[in-house]
Design an enzyme around this catalytic site. Structure first.
Site, PDB file in Angstrom:
ATOM      1  N   LYS A 154      -7.341  -5.658  -0.811  1.00 47.96           N
ATOM      2  CA  LYS A 154      -7.283  -6.266  -2.146  1.00 47.96           C
ATOM      3  C   LYS A 154      -7.202  -7.783  -2.039  1.00 47.96           C
ATOM      4  O   LYS A 154      -6.652  -8.322  -1.074  1.00 47.96           O
ATOM      5  CB  LYS A 154      -6.097  -5.725  -2.949  1.00 47.96           C
ATOM      6  CG  LYS A 154      -4.748  -5.995  -2.304  1.00 47.96           C
ATOM      7  CD  LYS A 154      -3.608  -5.440  -3.123  1.00 47.96           C
ATOM      8  CE  LYS A 154      -2.267  -5.808  -2.521  1.00 47.96           C
ATOM      9  NZ  LYS A 154      -2.028  -7.264  -2.476  1.00 47.96           N
ATOM     10  N   LYS A 179       2.511  -5.399  -1.136  1.00 56.22           N
ATOM     11  CA  LYS A 179       2.084  -6.647  -0.481  1.00 56.22           C
ATOM     12  C   LYS A 179       1.975  -7.797  -1.482  1.00 56.22           C
ATOM     13  O   LYS A 179       1.979  -7.596  -2.697  1.00 56.22           O
ATOM     14  CB  LYS A 179       0.731  -6.443   0.207  1.00 56.22           C
ATOM     15  CG  LYS A 179       0.676  -5.254   1.162  1.00 56.22           C
ATOM     16  CD  LYS A 179       1.729  -5.319   2.240  1.00 56.22           C
ATOM     17  CE  LYS A 179       1.654  -4.100   3.140  1.00 56.22           C
ATOM     18  NZ  LYS A 179       2.835  -3.939   3.997  1.00 56.22           N
ATOM     19  N   ASP A 180       1.836  -9.003  -0.924  1.00 61.77           N
ATOM     20  CA  ASP A 180       1.724 -10.211  -1.731  1.00 61.77           C
ATOM     21  C   ASP A 180       0.584 -10.120  -2.730  1.00 61.77           C
ATOM     22  O   ASP A 180      -0.447  -9.511  -2.463  1.00 61.77           O
ATOM     23  CB  ASP A 180       1.473 -11.423  -0.834  1.00 61.77           C
ATOM     24  CG  ASP A 180       2.639 -11.681   0.109  1.00 61.77           C
ATOM     25  OD1 ASP A 180       2.815 -10.893   1.038  1.00 61.77           O
ATOM     26  OD2 ASP A 180       3.352 -12.675  -0.100  1.00 61.77           O
ATOM     27  N   LYS A 181       0.779 -10.777  -3.871  1.00 63.24           N
ATOM     28  CA  LYS A 181      -0.300 -10.855  -4.853  1.00 63.24           C
ATOM     29  C   LYS A 181      -1.304 -11.943  -4.459  1.00 63.24           C
ATOM     30  O   LYS A 181      -2.481 -11.647  -4.250  1.00 63.24           O
ATOM     31  CB  LYS A 181       0.251 -11.156  -6.245  1.00 63.24           C
ATOM     32  CG  LYS A 181      -0.865 -11.356  -7.265  1.00 63.24           C
ATOM     33  CD  LYS A 181      -0.339 -11.738  -8.632  1.00 63.24           C
ATOM     34  CE  LYS A 181      -1.513 -11.986  -9.581  1.00 63.24           C
ATOM     35  NZ  LYS A 181      -1.054 -12.347 -10.938  1.00 63.24           N
ATOM     36  N   ILE A 231       4.540 -10.816  -3.287  1.00 63.39           N
ATOM     37  CA  ILE A 231       5.372  -9.787  -2.681  1.00 63.39           C
ATOM     38  C   ILE A 231       4.907  -9.532  -1.265  1.00 63.39           C
ATOM     39  O   ILE A 231       3.733  -9.435  -0.995  1.00 63.39           O
ATOM     40  CB  ILE A 231       5.296  -8.482  -3.506  1.00 63.39           C
ATOM     41  CG1 ILE A 231       5.760  -8.763  -4.939  1.00 63.39           C
ATOM     42  CG2 ILE A 231       6.127  -7.385  -2.896  1.00 63.39           C
ATOM     43  CD1 ILE A 231       5.561  -7.615  -5.877  1.00 63.39           C
TER      44      ILE A 231
END
Length: 688
Positions: free
Chosen positions: A242, A271-273, A500
């Site tokens: 993503k 996970k991180d945005k 995140i």
């Protein structure tokens, strides 16, 4: 522009050794203020982040100027790096040795069933199987005798799964609403010997062999209605790639296309945005072809590397994350300053703080909501979760507030929907939030206490080594053994704008920790890397030195006791949570770094998984990229072009800028932003 920022430099070169600008007592009193009065910006000292591990000077750099500057690959439990490598579908054919799949030994199976359920049900099943063996296309479901024992019904369901794979079972209830019994039918498809035209008739249970009064006109449980090959694992595992989306958002998009709820997906961590990330995800009984067909429709999302497995993923089932980070527009006194800073990070590590992501980006930080929950202030906690009260006031009625609340804010919508049903019952409203999100707020308060304790530990006792009274990880317990899932890490699914890193926190078990004594110091058995601090709980030890006092001091000023609960709701009480431990220092694992130069700020400086795949399998990848592209794709270049740009600076009239490329692995509970903070000696605070 939001999220595209330079790290704010701390002006004094000696500030690493100074306490936060506000006294501790002032910060603690601020917590007791009404939550709605809190400012929206959260600074590092507000959550206990106030020290650096090294006195070396740092350098200035731009973090996440482009989301492609922050790449995360999950490290699975077996140590494998999760990458996007293939869009090929897995082989679903039956192996030659399994193709026969003979019918069960009916006499033996029926006799076992007779012992389990009695003569009457055994005779009913025998007659049913006889009709099946005659290829009766109109064979109807049967209903077994009433069974009030849920455990026994589960045993019967399991019996059919083991002995009659071509049959499906579910539970139906009598019109009296009390009696329950098991319904048995022939599965769909060739193994069930039933024609497609009969599907609707049998799915609804019409014409079933049953006594009157049973509610068997409802569809069969969809979990057993799906035709699923017996030789495949029940879970589809795939790699989710993503760009610039958080995990929950990406799964909502996929779930909507498949007609599935977000809870149908299993994953080890969020996970991180603002990043490009790849991680493992599982789905129950979904064919890979169905998921792969979405690739040319998905924007900024790809699914690949399909495999069928026996078990789904749950939170915490990962070893860590591998980061590739680009710091742009780097400014330093010299190249030697950068080298010294990176070498010190590799050799000594960083203070293992919980990053600002842990505490959320809402107007009221997560740890303050957690403090309200621990005090039993249910209404305050509800009102201030991402502005529930303000949203309600703005729209005038609860229905309008629900309609206008973004769907991604799961916790807030759940509160409003429950308050509509139970006006004024704020505890009931809180219990409507998914449990993992409810616990997140209390865990955030534990993290708040931990950060302050870590700052006091290194501020008072320094970095020279273990001191008497420190909590240490026992040498006789190998690292990583007996880890338990504690709290969610950076997760705030109710505020999905957050960057995140991971959803869960893996901490050392309570049994593996001891208080260092004078004998340990004399033998020099332990080092600073062995020192841990507790996340307070009913089974955790506190340090045997002055660091212990900071936990109780801050908690008492917040009106919270760490030894007893003032209310009876266990999951909102630290005394009912086991707690855990976290290492004070963390070194990046397998850390590599490099200096790069560039002249175009839009140029991509590191290859993504899609870039690599497009070179290895150009026709396959280009077919997908031709439709499902992200908004930054127009700015991308191939890996070869990237390298050419960085090597041919002299041909440009523009002055080159310096970038630092870092690649390292961290455990699931550690924050890459805290490692970068140590390098640059700058605050990661972001003001809107």
């Amino acid at each position: 522009m939001r999220c595209r920022h330079f790290l704010n430099p701390i002006l004094s070169p000696l500030s690493f050794a100074k306490p936060p600008s506000r006294p501790l007592a002032c910060r603690a009193r601020a917590v007791a203020q009404p939550l709605a009065q809190r400012r929206t910006a959260l600074a590092e000292p507000d959550v206990g982040i106030s020290r650096f591990a090294s006195s070396l000077p740092g350098f200035r750099g731009g973090l996440k100027q482009r989301y492609s500057d922050f790449i995360v690959h999950e490290v699975a439990r077996d140590g494998a790096l999760v990458r996007l490598t293939s869009f090929d579908l897995p082989d679903e054919d039956v192996d030659a040795g399994e193709e026969a799949d003979p019918d069960p030994d009916l006499p033996h199976s029926l006799e076992s069933f007779r012992l389990l359920c009695g003569d009457a049900d055994a005779d009913t099943l025998r007659e049913f199987l006889s009709r099946v063996s005659e290829d009766d296309s109109n064979v109807s479901p049967i209903i077994l005798s009433p069974d009030a024992d849920k455990a026994h019904r589960s045993e019967v369901h399991d019996f059919f799964k083991r002995n009659f794979k071509f049959l499906a079972t579910d539970t139906v209830e009598h019109n009296d609403g009390v009696q329950r019994c098991i319904r048995v039918r022939l599965k769909s498809g060739p193994r069930g010997r039933r024609n497609f035209g009969e599907k609707a008739r049998n799915r609804m249970g019409m014409g079933s062999s049953r006594p009157s009064g049973w509610r068997d006109d409802r569809p069969f449980d969809s979990r057993v209605s799906v035709i699923w090959p017996y030789h495949l694992g029940k879970y589809l595992r795939f790699h989710l790639y993503k760009e610039n989306k958080d995990t929950q958002e990406a799964l909502r998009v996929i779930g909507k296309m498949l007609g599935l709820q977000p809870r149908a997906f299993g994953f080890a961590g969020t996970k991180d945005k603002r990043a490009i990330t790849t991680q493992q995800v599982t789905l129950f009984r979904v064919h890979a072809s169905r998921l792969a067909a979405l690739n040319n429709k998905l924007i900024g999302i790809k699914v690949a590397d399909f495999n069928y497995v026996k078990e789904g993923l749950v939170l915490g089932q990962l070893m860590g994350n591998r980061f590739t980070i680009i710091l742009r527009s780097v400014v330093a006194e010299s190249e030697d300053v950068i080298k010294a800073a990176v070498d010190e990070l590799i050799n000594s590590g960083f203070i293992n703080y919980y990053g600002l992501q842990r505490f959320g980006s809402a107007s009221v930080p997560n740890h303050l909501v957690g403090a309200a929950l621990l005090r039993g202030e249910w209404r305050s906690a509800c009102d201030d979760m991402n502005g529930v009260r303000e949203h309600y006031k703005e729209h005038g009625d609860i229905d309008a507030a629900i309609r206008n609340f973004p769907r991604r804010l799961i916790a807030e919508r759940a509160i409003l929907q429950r308050l509509k049903k139970y006006p004024g019952n704020y505890l009931q409203a809180l219990m409507a939030i998914p449990r993992t999100l409810r616990l997140m707020y209390v865990h955030s308060y534990q993290s708040y206490l931990w950060n302050h304790a870590a700052s006091m530990r290194v501020g008072k006792y320094g970095f020279s080594g273990v001191i008497e009274g420190d909590l240490v990880y026992r040498k006789e317990c190998p690292f990583g053994e007996g880890s338990v899932t504690g709290a969610s890490n950076d997760d705030n699914a109710s505020a999905s704008e957050m960057d995140i890193s991971t959803e869960t926190l893996l901490e050392e078990t309570i049994q593996s920790v001891k208080i260092a004594d004078s004998e340990d110091l004399l033998k020099a058995v332990y080092t600073l890397e062995d020192v841990v601090l507790p996340l307070p709980g009913s089974e955790t030890l506190f340090p045997g030195n002055e660091v212990s006092g900071i936990y109780h001091e801050i908690a008492n000023k917040d009106g919270i006791s760490l030894t007893e609960s003032i209310h009876g709701v266990e999951e909102f009480s630290i005394t009912s949570i086991k707690g855990g431990y976290r290492r004070v220092m963390q070194r990046p694992i397998d850390c590599d770094w490099d200096l790069m130069t560039y002249t175009d700020a839009k140029i991509q400086l590191v290859e993504t998984d899609l870039d690599v795949l497009s070179k290895a399998k150009p026709s396959e990848a280009n077919k997908l990229l031709s439709t499902g592209t992200s908004y930054e794709d127009s700015l991308k270049t191939s890996g070869a072009t990237i390298l050419a740009e960085t090597k041919s600076i002299g041909s440009s009239d523009l002055l080159p800028e310096l970038a630092v490329k870092l690649t390292f692995t961290l455990p699931a509970s550690s924050y890459a932003t805290m490692a970068i903070r140590e390098l640059t000696k700058t605050s990661t605070s972001v003001f809107a």
